[in-house]
Structure formats: C-alpha cells, structure tokens
Design an enzyme around this catalytic site. Structure first.
Site, PDB file in Angstrom:
ATOM      1  N   ASP A  95       1.417  10.264  -2.314  1.00  0.00           N
ATOM      2  CA  ASP A  95       0.312  11.174  -1.980  1.00  0.00           C
ATOM      3  C   ASP A  95       0.411  12.500  -2.711  1.00  0.00           C
ATOM      4  OD1 ASP A  95      -0.069  10.151   1.504  1.00  0.00           O
ATOM      5  OD2 ASP A  95      -0.635   9.234  -0.392  1.00  0.00           O
ATOM      6  N   ARG A 120      -9.088   4.564   7.029  1.00  0.00           N
ATOM      7  CA  ARG A 120      -8.130   3.470   6.978  1.00  0.00           C
ATOM      8  C   ARG A 120      -7.261   3.458   8.229  1.00  0.00           C
ATOM      9  NH1 ARG A 120      -6.165  -0.338   4.122  1.00  0.00           N
ATOM     10  NH2 ARG A 120      -3.961  -0.830   4.130  1.00  0.00           N
ATOM     11  N   LYS A 179      -1.668  15.038   8.852  1.00  0.00           N
ATOM     12  CA  LYS A 179      -2.745  14.060   9.060  1.00  0.00           C
ATOM     13  C   LYS A 179      -2.169  12.676   9.367  1.00  0.00           C
ATOM     14  CE  LYS A 179      -4.844  12.026   5.398  1.00  0.00           C
ATOM     15  NZ  LYS A 179      -4.924  10.552   5.445  1.00  0.00           N
ATOM     16  N   ASN A 180      -1.193  12.236   8.585  1.00  0.00           N
ATOM     17  CA  ASN A 180      -0.726  10.848   8.699  1.00  0.00           C
ATOM     18  C   ASN A 180       0.245  10.627   9.845  1.00  0.00           C
ATOM     19  OD1 ASN A 180      -2.420  10.199   6.673  1.00  0.00           O
ATOM     20  ND2 ASN A 180      -0.864  10.173   5.065  1.00  0.00           N
ATOM     21  N   CYS A 185      -9.435   5.301   1.457  1.00  0.00           N
ATOM     22  CA  CYS A 185      -9.425   5.609   0.018  1.00  0.00           C
ATOM     23  C   CYS A 185      -9.339   4.313  -0.798  1.00  0.00           C
ATOM     24  CB  CYS A 185      -8.224   6.482  -0.345  1.00  0.00           C
ATOM     25  SG  CYS A 185      -8.386   8.133   0.283  1.00  0.00           S
ATOM     26  N   ARG A 245     -11.648  15.502   4.501  1.00  0.00           N
ATOM     27  CA  ARG A 245     -11.070  14.506   5.417  1.00  0.00           C
ATOM     28  C   ARG A 245      -9.634  14.849   5.765  1.00  0.00           C
ATOM     29  NH1 ARG A 245     -10.475   9.014   2.949  1.00  0.00           N
ATOM     30  NH2 ARG A 245      -9.076   8.968   4.720  1.00  0.00           N
ATOM     31  N   ARG A 297      -5.925  -2.995  -0.614  1.00  0.00           N
ATOM     32  CA  ARG A 297      -4.970  -2.494   0.384  1.00  0.00           C
ATOM     33  C   ARG A 297      -4.941  -3.478   1.537  1.00  0.00           C
ATOM     34  NH1 ARG A 297      -6.155   3.807   1.201  1.00  0.00           N
ATOM     35  NH2 ARG A 297      -4.062   3.800   2.094  1.00  0.00           N
ATOM     36  N   PRO A 298      -4.192  -4.601   1.318  1.00  0.00           N
ATOM     37  CA  PRO A 298      -4.160  -5.655   2.341  1.00  0.00           C
ATOM     38  C   PRO A 298      -3.444  -5.191   3.610  1.00  0.00           C
ATOM     39  CG  PRO A 298      -2.575  -6.105   0.604  1.00  0.00           C
ATOM     40  CD  PRO A 298      -3.332  -4.886   0.173  1.00  0.00           C
ATOM     41  N   ILE A 299      -3.594  -5.967   4.662  1.00  0.00           N
ATOM     42  CA  ILE A 299      -2.838  -5.663   5.896  1.00  0.00           C
ATOM     43  C   ILE A 299      -2.028  -6.886   6.321  1.00  0.00           C
ATOM     44  CG2 ILE A 299      -4.410  -3.856   6.713  1.00  0.00           C
ATOM     45  CD1 ILE A 299      -5.560  -5.919   8.689  1.00  0.00           C
ATOM     46  N   ASP A 300      -1.609  -7.682   5.337  1.00  0.00           N
ATOM     47  CA  ASP A 300      -0.854  -8.914   5.649  1.00  0.00           C
ATOM     48  C   ASP A 300       0.450  -8.643   6.395  1.00  0.00           C
ATOM     49  OD1 ASP A 300      -0.321  -7.819   2.940  1.00  0.00           O
ATOM     50  OD2 ASP A 300       1.349  -9.211   3.022  1.00  0.00           O
ATOM     51  N   GLN A 301       1.098  -7.525   6.104  1.00  0.00           N
ATOM     52  CA  GLN A 301       2.355  -7.230   6.807  1.00  0.00           C
ATOM     53  C   GLN A 301       2.087  -6.806   8.260  1.00  0.00           C
ATOM     54  OE1 GLN A 301       5.506  -7.793   5.314  1.00  0.00           O
ATOM     55  NE2 GLN A 301       4.007  -8.847   4.026  1.00  0.00           N
TER      56      GLN A 301
HETATM   57  C1  EPZ Z   1      -0.326   5.279   4.390  1.00  0.00           C
HETATM   58  O1  EPZ Z   1      -1.193   4.280   3.864  1.00  0.00           O
HETATM   59  C2  EPZ Z   1      -1.070   6.594   4.216  1.00  0.00           C
HETATM   60  N1  EPZ Z   1      -2.329   6.533   4.953  1.00  0.00           N
HETATM   61  C3  EPZ Z   1      -1.357   6.850   2.736  1.00  0.00           C
HETATM   62  O2  EPZ Z   1      -1.889   8.174   2.642  1.00  0.00           O
HETATM   63  C4  EPZ Z   1      -0.047   6.818   1.950  1.00  0.00           C
HETATM   64  O3  EPZ Z   1      -0.346   6.907   0.574  1.00  0.00           O
HETATM   65  C5  EPZ Z   1       0.722   5.527   2.230  1.00  0.00           C
HETATM   66  O4  EPZ Z   1       0.904   5.361   3.653  1.00  0.00           O
HETATM   67  C6  EPZ Z   1       2.104   5.518   1.573  1.00  0.00           C
HETATM   68  O5  EPZ Z   1       2.843   6.601   2.025  1.00  0.00           O
HETATM   69  C7  EPZ Z   1      -2.294   6.778   6.286  1.00  0.00           C
HETATM   70  O6  EPZ Z   1      -1.255   7.022   6.859  1.00  0.00           O
HETATM   71  C8  EPZ Z   1      -3.626   6.732   6.986  1.00  0.00           C
HETATM   72  P1  EPZ Z   1       1.429   1.412   3.028  1.00  0.00           P
HETATM   73  P2  EPZ Z   1      -0.854   2.729   4.121  1.00  0.00           P
HETATM   74  O7  EPZ Z   1       1.148   0.356   4.041  1.00  0.00           O
HETATM   75  O8  EPZ Z   1      -0.283   2.568   5.477  1.00  0.00           O
HETATM   76  C9  EPZ Z   1       0.928  -2.455   0.304  1.00  0.00           C
HETATM   77  C10 EPZ Z   1      -3.442   9.848   2.146  1.00  0.00           C
HETATM   78  O9  EPZ Z   1      -3.847  10.337   1.086  1.00  0.00           O
HETATM   79  N2  EPZ Z   1       0.714  -3.179   1.565  1.00  0.00           N
HETATM   80  O10 EPZ Z   1       2.735   2.118   3.076  1.00  0.00           O
HETATM   81  O11 EPZ Z   1      -2.035   1.924   3.738  1.00  0.00           O
HETATM   82  C11 EPZ Z   1      -0.172  -1.462   0.015  1.00  0.00           C
HETATM   83  O12 EPZ Z   1      -1.270  -2.078  -0.626  1.00  0.00           O
HETATM   84  C12 EPZ Z   1      -3.256   8.349   2.261  1.00  0.00           C
HETATM   85  O13 EPZ Z   1      -3.135  10.509   3.169  1.00  0.00           O
HETATM   86  C13 EPZ Z   1       0.609  -4.562   1.546  1.00  0.00           C
HETATM   87  O14 EPZ Z   1       0.671  -5.183   0.496  1.00  0.00           O
HETATM   88  O15 EPZ Z   1       0.285   2.504   3.036  1.00  0.00           O
HETATM   89  C14 EPZ Z   1       0.521  -0.472  -0.882  1.00  0.00           C
HETATM   90  O16 EPZ Z   1       0.544  -0.992  -2.193  1.00  0.00           O
HETATM   91  C15 EPZ Z   1      -3.595   7.650   0.965  1.00  0.00           C
HETATM   92  N3  EPZ Z   1       0.430  -5.210   2.727  1.00  0.00           N
HETATM   93  C16 EPZ Z   1       1.952  -0.450  -0.327  1.00  0.00           C
HETATM   94  O17 EPZ Z   1       2.099  -1.658   0.420  1.00  0.00           O
HETATM   95  C17 EPZ Z   1       0.368  -4.540   3.931  1.00  0.00           C
HETATM   96  O18 EPZ Z   1       0.216  -5.204   4.988  1.00  0.00           O
HETATM   97  C18 EPZ Z   1       2.239   0.721   0.603  1.00  0.00           C
HETATM   98  O19 EPZ Z   1       1.201   0.762   1.573  1.00  0.00           O
HETATM   99  C19 EPZ Z   1       0.481  -3.144   3.920  1.00  0.00           C
HETATM  100  C20 EPZ Z   1       0.664  -2.485   2.734  1.00  0.00           C
END
Ligand code: EPZ
Length: 425
Positions: free
Chosen positions: A311, A98, A27-28, A122, A403, A127-131
């Site tokens: 996950d 997401r 999926k991801n 979820c 999903r 779950r910010p997107i600042d990065q």
């Molecule tokens: C992806 O989410 C996956 N989703 C998630 O899978 C998975 O748990 C996660 O990666 C970690 O492997 C999809 O691919 C659609 P991150 P993502 O950015 O991209 C913080 C599932 O069940 N962060 O690696 O949102 C964030 O809050 C889902 O399939 C910031 O602070 O994960 C988290 O604490 C659930 N700022 C950490 O980093 C940002 O700009 C890791 O998030 C981005 C992230």
C-alpha cells in the site's frame, strides 16, 4: 451520483511542506473491527475511527441490517448489533468496498451461515477469495458462489480446525478469525498474515471476551468462546497514512513531524527512506522527516508485513522519480498495481513497467499535468507528485482518495501546501 466524483484536487506545487500532521485511525483495522461488532449482541464503543467514506459505508451497511449506530464524536461511534438480521446486507453498499467480505466471517461466526454480495474494491488485478473460502469450509461450511453473491452454511454447525493458508492473505486471516472466534473447539491458522491490523482485530475480539493468541505471528490459535460482550476499543494509528506523509516531507524537501504513530509499524518504510538519504527521527509516538542531502535511487520489493507494504508502493514510486539514478520497484503482492504509472509518465516520469517490476530513472523534476486517481493509494501518490512539482497539477476521480484518507487536503494545507478541492466540470 457521489458528489466527490464531480470534484478534483488542484495543487500549486513546488513548496516545501513544514509543520505537524496527526495520523488518524487505521482504515484497514477499522473496517474488520466495525464488521466484527456484528458478532457482539451488545454495545461496542469504537474510538479513533478515521473520518473516511469506507467507514461511513461500513457503518451504513450495519445500520441497514438493524444495528444501532450512534456517532459520539468525530472519531467515536457506538455500535449495538443485538437486533441485527443476517443475510440482508445491501448489495449496492457491499459492492462499494472490498472490506465488505468481512461480513462473511462475521455472519458465519454469529449465525453459522452467511449470504453476502461479492466484494468490490480497488481494481489491481484479480482479487480472489479462495483462501477465505478454504478457511470457511475447514470450519464446516458449504460455500456456494454465483455471479453476485457468496453463500456459506455450516449445516452441522461450526467446529474448530486447523487451516494452513496456501499464501499469506490479510483478508483471509482476519475473516477466519471472525468466523472462528465463537466456533466450538480450537482453530489454528498457519501461514497467517502478520500485519498490525490483524493484531488490532485480535485485541478487539479478546477485549470482547475472545480467546485468540499468536496474532502478529504466522500461527494464530483461537479457542472458541460461547459468546462475546460489548467493550470500548481504540483503533491503532494508520501506518500507511503516516508513511504517505513521510514521503510528502521528502518529496517536497520539507520537514514534517507526524504524530500519533507507532514507529515500529513504520520500520520498513523508515529503513527504505533512510537508504535514499532521507532523515527520520523517531520519538515514542511520532516521527520527524526531513531532507539534508540529495535523494538517491533504491531497490524496493513489496512484501507482507513486516516487509515493505504494497500500500506504499505507488507513493514510493513518486519519490524514486525524484531521486538521482535508477530505482527498481518490484510488486510481489498484487498482479497489476502499476496502472498509475501512466499518469506519472504524463508528468514526465521515466518509468518502464514489465509485469510486476518497474524500472524508474530519476529526473530533476516532474511537470504539472491533469491526471487522475486510478485507485486509493495511486490517488495519494498523484497528490505527492503534484506537491513536489512546480506549477498547477489537477487530480480527477478524487472520491477514490476520500475513501481512505481522513482530511488529506486539510492536513496538507495545515503544513503550507497550496491545495484545494474544486468542481471537476
Ligand atoms: C488487504 O487487502 C487491504 N485491504 C489492502 O489495502 C492491502 O493492499 C492488502 O491487504 C495487503 O496488505 C483491506 O484491508 C480492505 P490480501 P486483501 O488478501 O485482504 C491474493 C488499501 O489500499 N489472494 O492480503 O485483499 C490477492 O489477490 C488496500 O488500503 C488470493 O489469491 O489482501 C493478493 O495478490 C488495497 N486469494 C494477495 O493474495 C485469497 O483468498 C494478498 O491479498 C486472498 C488473497
């Protein structure tokens, strides 16, 4: 109304699962690659897509924007984004998942600007997107966010640059890859995430003519190319789906052969299961999982790849509930990913949650109950708990499970599980 929300899963558990399960596409990896097709003014054939709601929604978003989407068979689609118009994705659809934030990177990569609804997905903590935004701004975009939309515009065009992420982020790494693949110059991403699906996206973009190197390491180099061409590409198998079925075998004291896997992607899961006393035999493209001795408790800390995947955290908690002795589960990736433990406690689990840590005391068995899926992986964990528990367990809110898991009920039933979907009313 989504019909799934009117359905529940009913399980008569306590039976060992025995047989073979084939893993579907990841999926991801599928979601960023589908949105990555927006960058290609040509026809792309994507194979081994999982048959799940998130893929359906992603394809509908692209079709809605003017892409030509053709289903060639159950797991293969042709996507031609030649005539897509940017900035017009449906807010209602975008808010369903997401991964729709990949539209930002893809629209920036193709048009030098993006206008997309803020992502849904979820709910486990903020779950910010600042990065992601840090990366887009480094490439030359001005980014503006109001309550429901994100707007990015590169007024003077995109330009390759160096980006050092403050934290490891799967989404931000892939989104910048999408935005930078056709940006003039060279972009270097440091402190990049290393997940297999990041390598898969890089391989897909390179098959379309991109010049991306280093994916799978913490430093990714992207040489901007003028344009991308169509291709045929097969998605990697889903390591989280495979890991979920590995735990199903152990939790039910069964014996499963899980096929269409890449064992290397499962290494951290396999290592922890073996530490608990589970037997895992690895083949070239399968793993066999069975139990020859009692399960014992273990300590797990979730980490970015190649560490133990977040996950798989809820699913591992179920196995810890059934192991003898004490287990510690430390969720280091997300702020609040333990909401599901309240549902397990209703089944008799002995779990104490303190912030990002859960202390779990093993019990000989859980008791059947009516529980619900609080998010995608938590829902899968409730299915595992029901399969391991004598009696009838019912799980509501199963649209969250549908999903991300392709034919979960069918695959489990094929290995002897007494499991069915019913109207929830
Ligand atoms: C992806 O989410 C996956 N989703 C998630 O899978 C998975 O748990 C996660 O990666 C970690 O492997 C999809 O691919 C659609 P991150 P993502 O950015 O991209 C913080 C599932 O069940 N962060 O690696 O949102 C964030 O809050 C889902 O399939 C910031 O602070 O994960 C988290 O604490 C659930 N700022 C950490 O980093 C940002 O700009 C890791 O998030 C981005 C992230």
């Amino acid at each position: 109304m989504n019909i799934h929300s009117m359905e529940k899963i009913v399980i008569r558990g306590g039976k060992p699962l025995v047989g073979e399960i084939e893993t579907s596409g990841m999926k991801n990896a599928a979601l960023p690659i589908i949105f990555g097709c927006l960058l290609v003014k040509d026809r792309c054939v994507i194979e081994n897509l999982p048959d799940i709601d998130d893929v359906d929604v992603s394809l509908t978003i692209l079709e809605d924007m003017g892409a030509k989407v053709e289903r060639l068979d159950r797991t293969t689609y042709a996507i031609d984004a030649t005539n897509v118009r940017g900035g017009c994705s449906s807010l209602a659809l975008v808010r369903k998942l997401r991964a729709s934030y990949y539209l930002l990177g893809a629209e920036i990569g193709r048009y030098g600007k993006a206008y997309v609804g803020s992502p849904g997905g979820c709910d486990f903590g903020c779950r910010p997107i600042d990065q992601h935004i840090k990366g887009f701004e480094a490439l030359g975009c001005t980014v503006r966010m109001d309550g429901s939309y994100v707007e990015a515009v590169a007024h003077n065009g995109l330009k390759g640059t160096n980006i050092f992420f403050d934290l490891v982020s799967v989404g931000a790494t892939m989104n910048v890859m999408l935005a930078a693949v056709c940006a003039p110059g060279v972009t270097v991403i440091e402190n990049a995430a290393r997940e297999p699906h990041i390598v898969d996206l890089a391989n897909f973009l390179n098959t379309c003519g991109g010049q991306i190197s280093g994916a799978g390491t913490d430093t990714i180099k992207i040489k901007g190319v003028d344009s991308l061409h169509g291709c045929t590409y097969a998605i990697i198998p889903d390591m989280i789906e495979a890991g979920t079925y590995m735990i199903a075998a152990a939790a039910t004291k069964g014996h499963l052969k899980i096929t269409n896997v890449i064992p290397r992607h499962l290494e951290s899961i396999t290592a922890k299961l073996c530490e608990m006393g589970v037997s895992v035999v690895e083949g070239d493209d399968f793993v066999e999982v069975f139990l020859e001795k009692p399960l014992t408790g273990v300590n797990v800390k979730t980490m970015p790849y190649p560490g133990f995947p977040t996950d798989m955290q809820p699913q591992m908690a179920v196995l810890m509930c059934l192991a003898s002795g004490r287990s510690n589960l430390h969720e280091s990736v997300f702020d609040n990913r333990f909401r599901y433990t309240e549902e397990l406690i209703r089944m008799g689990a002995l779990i104490k949650v303190d912030g990002k840590r859960a202390l779990i005391e093993g019990t000989p068995s859980l008791r059947p109950a009516r529980v619900r899926a609080v998010d995608l992986r938590a829902g899968a964990a409730m299915v595992l708990a029901g399969l391991a528990t004598e009696g009838e367990t019912e799980i509501d809110n199963i649209q969250l499970i549908e999903r991300g898991y392709d034919d979960l009920v069918g695959k489990l039933r094929g290995c002897g599980a007494d499991i069915r979907k019913e109207n929830a009313v």
